[in-house]
Design a protein around this motif. Sequence first.
Motif, PDB file in Angstrom:
ATOM      1  N   SER A 251       0.838  -1.197   0.000  1.00 48.23           N
ATOM      2  CA  SER A 251       0.000   0.000   0.000  1.00 48.23           C
ATOM      3  C   SER A 251       0.873   1.246   0.000  1.00 48.23           C
ATOM      4  O   SER A 251       1.954   1.263   0.604  1.00 48.23           O
ATOM      5  CB  SER A 251      -0.905   0.009   1.230  1.00 48.23           C
ATOM      6  OG  SER A 251      -1.578   1.254   1.348  1.00 48.23           O
ATOM      7  N   LEU A 253      -0.684   4.274   0.831  1.00 43.12           N
ATOM      8  CA  LEU A 253      -1.587   5.225   1.462  1.00 43.12           C
ATOM      9  C   LEU A 253      -0.833   6.277   2.265  1.00 43.12           C
ATOM     10  O   LEU A 253      -1.174   7.452   2.240  1.00 43.12           O
ATOM     11  CB  LEU A 253      -2.573   4.487   2.372  1.00 43.12           C
ATOM     12  CG  LEU A 253      -3.592   5.351   3.117  1.00 43.12           C
ATOM     13  CD1 LEU A 253      -4.456   6.125   2.133  1.00 43.12           C
ATOM     14  CD2 LEU A 253      -4.455   4.494   4.028  1.00 43.12           C
ATOM     15  N   SER A 263      -6.857   7.132  -0.503  1.00 44.06           N
ATOM     16  CA  SER A 263      -8.093   6.370  -0.379  1.00 44.06           C
ATOM     17  C   SER A 263      -9.242   7.354  -0.255  1.00 44.06           C
ATOM     18  O   SER A 263      -9.183   8.279   0.533  1.00 44.06           O
ATOM     19  CB  SER A 263      -8.025   5.471   0.857  1.00 44.06           C
ATOM     20  OG  SER A 263      -9.239   4.817   1.075  1.00 44.06           O
ATOM     21  N   LYS A 272      -8.540   2.201  -2.847  1.00 45.75           N
ATOM     22  CA  LYS A 272      -7.225   2.196  -2.201  1.00 45.75           C
ATOM     23  C   LYS A 272      -6.144   1.924  -3.236  1.00 45.75           C
ATOM     24  O   LYS A 272      -6.319   1.090  -4.117  1.00 45.75           O
ATOM     25  CB  LYS A 272      -7.182   1.143  -1.083  1.00 45.75           C
ATOM     26  CG  LYS A 272      -8.131   1.453   0.067  1.00 45.75           C
ATOM     27  CD  LYS A 272      -7.927   0.500   1.229  1.00 45.75           C
ATOM     28  CE  LYS A 272      -8.810   0.889   2.410  1.00 45.75           C
ATOM     29  NZ  LYS A 272      -8.602  -0.016   3.560  1.00 45.75           N
ATOM     30  N   TYR A 274      -2.277   0.847  -4.456  1.00 45.87           N
ATOM     31  CA  TYR A 274      -1.156  -0.035  -4.134  1.00 45.87           C
ATOM     32  C   TYR A 274      -0.117   0.039  -5.253  1.00 45.87           C
ATOM     33  O   TYR A 274      -0.349   0.621  -6.309  1.00 45.87           O
ATOM     34  CB  TYR A 274      -1.637  -1.486  -4.005  1.00 45.87           C
ATOM     35  CG  TYR A 274      -2.592  -1.747  -2.867  1.00 45.87           C
ATOM     36  CD1 TYR A 274      -2.121  -2.208  -1.641  1.00 45.87           C
ATOM     37  CD2 TYR A 274      -3.968  -1.550  -3.023  1.00 45.87           C
ATOM     38  CE1 TYR A 274      -3.006  -2.463  -0.591  1.00 45.87           C
ATOM     39  CE2 TYR A 274      -4.846  -1.797  -1.985  1.00 45.87           C
ATOM     40  CZ  TYR A 274      -4.359  -2.252  -0.773  1.00 45.87           C
ATOM     41  OH  TYR A 274      -5.231  -2.495   0.255  1.00 45.87           O
TER      42      TYR A 274
END
Length: 298
Positions: A251, A253, A263, A272, A274
């Motif tokens: 990820s 994020l 996200s 989300k 990645y």
Amino acid sequence: MASYEKKRHVEASDESTLQAQDQVVHNDLEGEESSEDDSDLEEEAMDTEINEVHMSAESWPFSKKQCSLGGIADLLLSQNQIGCVVKQSEAQLAEESDSDDDMDDHVYGVTSVISLADKEDIPCIAQIRDLLITKCKECADSSCHAEFQRLLDKTRVGLLISERFLNIPPQLAPPLHLSLHKDLTRAKSKDEKWNFEYLVLMCKCYETMGQAKKKKKKKDSKLDQEIKSFFFANAEDEIFQKESILSFKYSILEETDTAIGGSWGVDETQLKTYRTVMVVPMLKMADILRDIQNNLSS
């Protein structure tokens, strides 16, 4: 990134189209004999035309916090015999421009390869290698990490950079990848450093998480069921993944520089972001290129 005129490029013409130009498929795909199928690929690649697109900013597969993007750009520019770019035509830029700004900065995508073996003493390449190894150790099992480390240390590995703004049509992928393959075939005949055994890809990918209602059967039954789906930003990356010998996902994020990497919710759906890292043998490239051409050319 102001010197892209050194490379072949695909332009958005003043008729509001994107057309792949000078995209010739080498008749010998990784040592195979020339065939009627290869000729068909070449003809289709040279005749690919894409409708008008409107671009928005998008990040590289690594952020400026992880790697020197300027160093990567300089390295790509120094390899003017490898790769190609997607950009607007000079005529359209001149027509739309209200200033004397450098028109070469209007680049919408780049497809190229960087050696992770011969260039490891260059800071930006060392940063990429460290990032890849660290993420693999964090996100994959020990056997995957050991094999990934071995491949980076003991084999000729190239990093495939295939970056396009998010809404560039996938029909542009076949001529870009076929052109890059031609460049590598020509380059490795002159210099063994371009004779890669494997390619590493760092692919943008997304996971959607939404809620689907279901009928209530009992008082204690859950009313909502989580629905997940996974997809790549570049459609051809799914084809590369099928031929990969190892891969792992992490990820971004907490690492992204822009909202597109994070996200957010759209109509009760969470998206989300990645990165999927995969290793693909060069021996599989002929099959991959044909699959890309067959699935994305129309």
